[in-house]
Design a protein around this motif. Structure first.
Motif, short mmCIF file in Angstrom:
data_model
loop_
_atom_site.label_atom_id
_atom_site.label_comp_id
_atom_site.label_asym_id
_atom_site.label_seq_id
_atom_site.Cartn_x
_atom_site.Cartn_y
_atom_site.Cartn_z
N SER A 3 -9.99 18.17 -8.63
CA SER A 3 -10.25 17.43 -9.87
C SER A 3 -9.12 16.45 -10.17
N ALA A 4 -7.88 16.88 -9.95
CA ALA A 4 -6.74 15.99 -10.17
C ALA A 4 -6.78 14.81 -9.21
N PHE A 5 -7.15 15.05 -7.98
CA PHE A 5 -7.26 13.99 -6.98
C PHE A 5 -8.35 12.99 -7.38
N ALA A 6 -9.49 13.51 -7.85
CA ALA A 6 -10.58 12.63 -8.26
C ALA A 6 -10.20 11.83 -9.50
N ALA A 7 -9.58 12.49 -10.48
CA ALA A 7 -9.24 11.82 -11.74
C ALA A 7 -7.98 10.98 -11.66
N GLY A 8 -7.09 11.31 -10.74
CA GLY A 8 -5.81 10.63 -10.70
C GLY A 8 -5.58 9.73 -9.51
N PHE A 9 -6.46 9.80 -8.52
CA PHE A 9 -6.27 9.00 -7.32
C PHE A 9 -7.54 8.21 -6.99
N LEU A 10 -8.63 8.92 -6.74
CA LEU A 10 -9.86 8.26 -6.29
C LEU A 10 -10.42 7.29 -7.32
N PHE B 287 0.84 -1.20 0.00
CA PHE B 287 0.00 0.00 0.00
C PHE B 287 0.87 1.26 0.00
N ALA B 288 1.97 1.22 0.74
CA ALA B 288 2.90 2.35 0.75
C ALA B 288 3.47 2.58 -0.65
N GLY B 289 3.78 1.50 -1.36
CA GLY B 289 4.25 1.62 -2.73
C GLY B 289 3.20 2.24 -3.64
N LEU B 290 1.93 1.82 -3.47
CA LEU B 290 0.85 2.42 -4.25
C LEU B 290 0.70 3.91 -3.96
N LEU B 291 0.86 4.29 -2.69
CA LEU B 291 0.76 5.71 -2.34
C LEU B 291 1.83 6.53 -3.06
N VAL B 292 3.02 5.96 -3.19
CA VAL B 292 4.08 6.65 -3.92
C VAL B 292 3.64 6.90 -5.36
N ILE B 293 3.11 5.86 -5.99
CA ILE B 293 2.69 5.97 -7.40
C ILE B 293 1.56 6.99 -7.55
N PHE B 294 0.52 6.86 -6.74
CA PHE B 294 -0.64 7.71 -6.93
C PHE B 294 -0.44 9.13 -6.43
N SER B 295 0.41 9.32 -5.47
CA SER B 295 0.74 10.69 -5.06
C SER B 295 1.49 11.40 -6.18
N LEU C 250 -0.06 14.51 -8.35
CA LEU C 250 0.64 15.80 -8.35
C LEU C 250 1.06 16.20 -9.76
N HIS C 251 1.46 15.23 -10.56
CA HIS C 251 1.83 15.49 -11.96
C HIS C 251 0.61 15.99 -12.75
N LEU C 252 -0.52 15.31 -12.58
CA LEU C 252 -1.74 15.74 -13.25
C LEU C 252 -2.11 17.17 -12.83
N TYR C 253 -2.02 17.42 -11.54
CA TYR C 253 -2.36 18.75 -11.02
C TYR C 253 -1.42 19.82 -11.59
N ALA C 254 -0.15 19.57 -11.56
CA ALA C 254 0.84 20.58 -11.96
C ALA C 254 0.83 20.86 -13.46
N PHE C 255 0.58 19.83 -14.27
CA PHE C 255 0.76 20.00 -15.71
C PHE C 255 -0.51 19.89 -16.55
N TYR C 256 -1.59 19.35 -15.99
CA TYR C 256 -2.74 19.10 -16.85
C TYR C 256 -4.06 19.63 -16.29
N ILE C 257 -4.41 19.30 -15.08
CA ILE C 257 -5.75 19.60 -14.59
C ILE C 257 -5.82 20.94 -13.85
N ARG C 258 -4.79 21.34 -13.19
CA ARG C 258 -4.68 22.65 -12.52
C ARG C 258 -5.71 22.92 -11.43
N ASN C 259 -6.43 21.90 -11.05
CA ASN C 259 -7.35 22.00 -9.92
C ASN C 259 -7.12 20.75 -9.09
N PHE C 260 -6.65 20.95 -7.84
CA PHE C 260 -6.24 19.80 -7.07
C PHE C 260 -7.37 18.82 -6.80
#
Length: 191
Positions: free
Chosen positions: A155-162, A131-139, A143-153
């Motif tokens: 939305s990025a959290f929903a689309a990239g993590f949840l 699970f710790a390894g998965l957290l590394v991947i999804f964090s 963050l990459h989606l937020y910084a470069f593509y979605i620009r709304n944390f």
């Protein structure tokens, strides 16, 4: 048989520390990660694949160093032009695309899971380690989606993590059981 842990007979002795055997295991897990990318359910901006399960298994079986090396080999193969990423994608530019944050976290995730599983031998600890390894991947991916593509944390959290939580809990359970059952019978693959 020593201390209740069996090793496989040569030439497939997974406890063998020779450079050749370690290289074969590292390459094998890099190839397995590429195969995991082929098991894809298309989704935007990031598809569902089996890659993360292989990353966790690479770390657990190969150890932190060799697990990370297997994922670096996988990333390098794709960056150099082999179609190993999801959807048959290839090239360095794919690493800076929407999936880049996830992919670039694979070596660190394998290292984290690989290190943590060595600390204790129990199924709950194996699950927590992976699970710790998965957290590394999804964090990293979020963050990459937020910084470069979605620009709304949010939305990025929903689309990239949840969105991946149910799928990756299934893979986490499978990877944990696979590793735990095999580790009860055989020693580690690498360092």
């Amino acid at each position: 048989m020593t201390s209740g842990v069996r090793t496989l007979d040569r030439p497939w002795n997974i406890a063998d520390r020779s450079l050749l055997v370690q290289t074969l295991w590292i390459t094998g897990f890099a190839v397995a990660t590429a195969i995991g990318a082929r098991f894809e359910i298309p989704h935007q901006p990031v598809p569902f694949t089996l890659q993360t399960m292989v990353v966790l298994l690479a770390g657990a079986f190969l150890g932190p160093r060799n697990g990370a090396l297997s994922q670096l080999l996988y990333l390098g193969a794709g960056a150099l032009g082999l179609p190993v990423y999801a959807g048959g994608a290839l090239g360095f530019m794919h690493l800076i695309g929407p999936t880049g944050g996830y992919l670039l976290a694979f070596p660190a995730a394998a290292a984290v899971a690989g290190y943590l599983v060595t600390l204790r031998r129990s199924l709950p600890w194996t699950v927590l380690s992976m699970f710790a390894g998965l957290l590394v991947i999804f964090s990293s991916g979020t963050l990459h989606l937020y910084a470069f593509y979605i620009r709304n944390f949010a939305s990025a959290f929903a689309a990239g993590f949840l969105i991946f939580s149910w799928w990756d809990m299934l893979k986490l359970g499978a990877a944990s059981m696979i590793y735990f059952e095999i580790a009860k019978r055989y020693s580690r693959v690498g360092n």
